[in-house]
Design a protein around this motif. Structure first.
Motif, PDB file in Angstrom:
ATOM      1  N   GLN A   1       2.323   4.911   5.246  1.00  0.00           N
ATOM      2  CA  GLN A   1       0.971   5.576   5.542  1.00  0.00           C
ATOM      3  C   GLN A   1       1.097   7.267   4.938  1.00  0.00           C
ATOM      4  OE1 GLN A   1      -0.766   5.376   9.242  1.00  0.00           O
ATOM      5  NE2 GLN A   1      -0.296   3.248   9.508  1.00  0.00           N
ATOM      6  N   LEU A   2       2.027   7.971   5.213  1.00  0.00           N
ATOM      7  CA  LEU A   2       2.353   9.315   4.749  1.00  0.00           C
ATOM      8  C   LEU A   2       2.347   9.559   3.076  1.00  0.00           C
ATOM      9  CD1 LEU A   2       2.441  11.984   5.489  1.00  0.00           C
ATOM     10  CD2 LEU A   2       4.707  11.847   6.055  1.00  0.00           C
ATOM     11  N   GLU A   3       3.251   8.317   2.649  1.00  0.00           N
ATOM     12  CA  GLU A   3       3.688   8.464   1.406  1.00  0.00           C
ATOM     13  C   GLU A   3       2.123   7.892   0.453  1.00  0.00           C
ATOM     14  OE1 GLU A   3       6.702   5.616   0.729  1.00  0.00           O
ATOM     15  OE2 GLU A   3       8.096   7.013   1.406  1.00  0.00           O
ATOM     16  N   ALA A   4       1.260   7.310   1.064  1.00  0.00           N
ATOM     17  CA  ALA A   4      -0.002   6.612   0.459  1.00  0.00           C
ATOM     18  C   ALA A   4      -0.872   7.947   0.497  1.00  0.00           C
ATOM     19  CB  ALA A   4      -0.564   5.542   1.015  1.00  0.00           C
ATOM     20  N   ILE A   5      -0.904   8.765   1.512  1.00  0.00           N
ATOM     21  CA  ILE A   5      -1.723   9.861   1.555  1.00  0.00           C
ATOM     22  C   ILE A   5      -1.071  10.843   0.694  1.00  0.00           C
ATOM     23  CG2 ILE A   5      -2.266  11.751   2.945  1.00  0.00           C
ATOM     24  CD1 ILE A   5      -2.156   9.932   5.534  1.00  0.00           C
ATOM     25  N   VAL A   6       0.046  11.092   0.543  1.00  0.00           N
ATOM     26  CA  VAL A   6       0.827  12.088  -0.615  1.00  0.00           C
ATOM     27  C   VAL A   6       0.192  11.651  -1.813  1.00  0.00           C
ATOM     28  CG1 VAL A   6       2.727  13.127  -1.414  1.00  0.00           C
ATOM     29  CG2 VAL A   6       2.574  13.006   0.844  1.00  0.00           C
ATOM     30  N   ALA A   7       0.371  10.460  -2.254  1.00  0.00           N
ATOM     31  CA  ALA A   7      -0.366  10.031  -3.586  1.00  0.00           C
ATOM     32  C   ALA A   7      -1.624  10.089  -3.863  1.00  0.00           C
ATOM     33  CB  ALA A   7       0.302   8.482  -3.710  1.00  0.00           C
ATOM     34  N   LYS A   8      -2.505   9.958  -2.868  1.00  0.00           N
ATOM     35  CA  LYS A   8      -3.903  10.151  -3.198  1.00  0.00           C
ATOM     36  C   LYS A   8      -4.171  11.575  -3.444  1.00  0.00           C
ATOM     37  CE  LYS A   8      -5.582   6.349  -0.168  1.00  0.00           C
ATOM     38  NZ  LYS A   8      -6.186   6.075   1.029  1.00  0.00           N
ATOM     39  N   LEU A   9      -3.534  12.425  -2.419  1.00  0.00           N
ATOM     40  CA  LEU A   9      -3.796  13.954  -2.680  1.00  0.00           C
ATOM     41  C   LEU A   9      -3.163  14.561  -3.861  1.00  0.00           C
ATOM     42  CD1 LEU A   9      -3.059  15.023   1.105  1.00  0.00           C
ATOM     43  CD2 LEU A   9      -5.257  14.935  -0.270  1.00  0.00           C
ATOM     44  N   GLU A  10      -2.246  13.973  -4.415  1.00  0.00           N
ATOM     45  CA  GLU A  10      -1.506  14.278  -5.693  1.00  0.00           C
ATOM     46  C   GLU A  10      -2.326  14.025  -6.936  1.00  0.00           C
ATOM     47  OE1 GLU A  10       2.609  13.160  -5.511  1.00  0.00           O
ATOM     48  OE2 GLU A  10       3.286  15.137  -4.630  1.00  0.00           O
ATOM     49  N   SER A  11      -3.003  12.826  -6.751  1.00  0.00           N
ATOM     50  CA  SER A  11      -3.914  12.279  -8.056  1.00  0.00           C
ATOM     51  C   SER A  11      -5.095  13.201  -8.427  1.00  0.00           C
ATOM     52  CB  SER A  11      -4.410  11.000  -7.520  1.00  0.00           C
ATOM     53  OG  SER A  11      -5.501  10.942  -6.545  1.00  0.00           O
ATOM     54  N   GLY A  12      -5.415  14.037  -7.324  1.00  0.00           N
ATOM     55  CA  GLY A  12      -6.422  15.152  -7.431  1.00  0.00           C
ATOM     56  C   GLY A  12      -7.771  14.484  -7.514  1.00  0.00           C
ATOM     57  N   ASP A  13      -8.012  13.043  -7.394  1.00  0.00           N
ATOM     58  CA  ASP A  13      -9.323  12.748  -7.495  1.00  0.00           C
ATOM     59  C   ASP A  13      -9.968  12.327  -6.363  1.00  0.00           C
ATOM     60  OD1 ASP A  13      -8.765  12.224 -10.198  1.00  0.00           O
ATOM     61  OD2 ASP A  13      -8.020  10.212 -10.011  1.00  0.00           O
ATOM     62  N   VAL A  14      -9.593  13.156  -5.328  1.00  0.00           N
ATOM     63  CA  VAL A  14     -10.218  12.999  -4.094  1.00  0.00           C
ATOM     64  C   VAL A  14     -11.119  14.107  -3.594  1.00  0.00           C
ATOM     65  CG1 VAL A  14      -9.561  12.998  -1.499  1.00  0.00           C
ATOM     66  CG2 VAL A  14      -8.023  11.868  -3.082  1.00  0.00           C
ATOM     67  N   PRO A  15     -12.220  13.926  -3.225  1.00  0.00           N
ATOM     68  CA  PRO A  15     -13.057  15.048  -3.022  1.00  0.00           C
ATOM     69  C   PRO A  15     -12.983  15.941  -1.391  1.00  0.00           C
ATOM     70  CG  PRO A  15     -14.517  12.848  -2.836  1.00  0.00           C
ATOM     71  CD  PRO A  15     -12.984  12.529  -3.035  1.00  0.00           C
ATOM     72  N   LEU A  16     -13.176  17.089  -1.692  1.00  0.00           N
ATOM     73  CA  LEU A  16     -12.547  18.128  -0.792  1.00  0.00           C
ATOM     74  C   LEU A  16     -12.536  17.633   0.740  1.00  0.00           C
ATOM     75  CD1 LEU A  16     -11.331  20.816  -0.491  1.00  0.00           C
ATOM     76  CD2 LEU A  16     -13.644  21.831  -0.433  1.00  0.00           C
ATOM     77  N   GLU A  17     -13.646  17.364   1.243  1.00  0.00           N
ATOM     78  CA  GLU A  17     -13.880  16.756   2.544  1.00  0.00           C
ATOM     79  C   GLU A  17     -12.641  15.543   2.854  1.00  0.00           C
ATOM     80  OE1 GLU A  17     -15.602  18.093   5.199  1.00  0.00           O
ATOM     81  OE2 GLU A  17     -15.938  19.597   3.684  1.00  0.00           O
ATOM     82  N   GLN A  18     -12.732  14.881   1.782  1.00  0.00           N
ATOM     83  CA  GLN A  18     -11.728  13.810   2.221  1.00  0.00           C
ATOM     84  C   GLN A  18     -10.284  14.139   2.160  1.00  0.00           C
ATOM     85  OE1 GLN A  18     -12.026  10.403  -0.573  1.00  0.00           O
ATOM     86  NE2 GLN A  18     -10.708   9.084   0.673  1.00  0.00           N
ATOM     87  N   ALA A  19     -10.023  15.266   1.092  1.00  0.00           N
ATOM     88  CA  ALA A  19      -8.896  15.526   0.965  1.00  0.00           C
ATOM     89  C   ALA A  19      -8.409  16.419   2.378  1.00  0.00           C
ATOM     90  CB  ALA A  19      -8.769  16.936  -0.089  1.00  0.00           C
TER      91      ALA A  19
END
Length: 87
Positions: free
Chosen positions: A25-43
């Motif tokens: 789960q942590l690795e998936a979160i890191v991948a999402k955050l590193e992609s940069g395609d996440v809105p600020l609130e979700q980030a």
């Protein structure tokens, strides 16, 4: 993910999550955050969840370290010694 926002809902689930599941789960979160395609609130929510998972993994590792015993061979035979990681 609006259902996940409740503070009381996360703790019981975390207790039943294995170390491996938490790391995935942590690795998936890191991948999402590193992609940069996440809105600020979700980030921010993902970051907070990542911090909780990181603390959970750290806690589980500490528990395992306390359980590990090293066997040391001596002249008298095998001797148990508590695990002490080198720092």
């Amino acid at each position: 993910m609006p259902e996940h926002g409740g503070e009381s809902g996360g703790a019981p689930q975390e207790a039943s999550v294995s170390f491996e599941e938490a790391m995935e789960q942590l690795e998936a979160i890191v991948a999402k955050l590193e992609s940069g395609d996440v809105p600020l609130e979700q980030a921010i929510e993902l970051f907070q969840e990542g911090m909780r998972l990181s603390q959970l993994c750290g806690s589980k590792l500490e528990q395992v370290e306390r359980k590990i015993e090293m066997l040391i061979e001596t002249e008298q035979g095998l001797q148990r010694k508590p695990f002490a990681p080198e720092e």
